[in-house]
Design an enzyme around this catalytic site. Sequence first.
Site, mmCIF file in Angstrom:
data_model
loop_
_atom_site.group_PDB
_atom_site.id
_atom_site.type_symbol
_atom_site.label_atom_id
_atom_site.label_comp_id
_atom_site.label_asym_id
_atom_site.label_seq_id
_atom_site.Cartn_x
_atom_site.Cartn_y
_atom_site.Cartn_z
ATOM 1 C CG ASP A 10 -2.062 0.959 1.130
ATOM 2 O OD1 ASP A 10 -2.216 0.911 -0.138
ATOM 3 O OD2 ASP A 10 -2.837 1.200 2.140
ATOM 4 N N GLY A 51 -6.314 -0.307 1.017
ATOM 5 C CA GLY A 51 -5.985 0.992 1.829
ATOM 6 C C GLY A 51 -6.729 1.361 2.796
ATOM 7 N NE ARG A 52 -8.831 -2.056 7.649
ATOM 8 C CZ ARG A 52 -9.977 -2.447 7.228
ATOM 9 N NH1 ARG A 52 -10.905 -1.826 7.453
ATOM 10 N NH2 ARG A 52 -10.280 -3.676 6.663
ATOM 11 C CD GLU A 55 -8.918 -2.546 3.202
ATOM 12 O OE1 GLU A 55 -9.731 -3.397 3.305
ATOM 13 O OE2 GLU A 55 -7.848 -2.714 3.231
#
Length: 101
Positions: A1, A45-46, A97
């Site tokens: 990420d 990609g929290r 996400e």
Amino acid sequence: DNDISLMDRSFGFDTAMAEAQETITVAHTEATGNAHCIGLVKLCGRRCGYLTMMAVCAARHVDMCLIPEMDISLDKVLNHCTHLLNNQGHAVIVVGEGCSE
């Protein structure tokens, strides 16, 4: 990420970008093949939407990008989706996400 401090790129970033672009292209193909269809892509990609944003910038067919760093108004998103469906007959939306949190 690509969220390691002091690093320009992390291991696997190029592969993740290539896969994300392919997924966006497939979503566009599906969306344009049906009337009033939305191609929805959820990428990792929290907490950081870097991969999502880079994939959207590299792709040609994205109508809306939602990343965790944004303040998102559901009413505005829905209104824009309606506008896209009425004007071009389809939409491609890419979501990081972490947007749901």
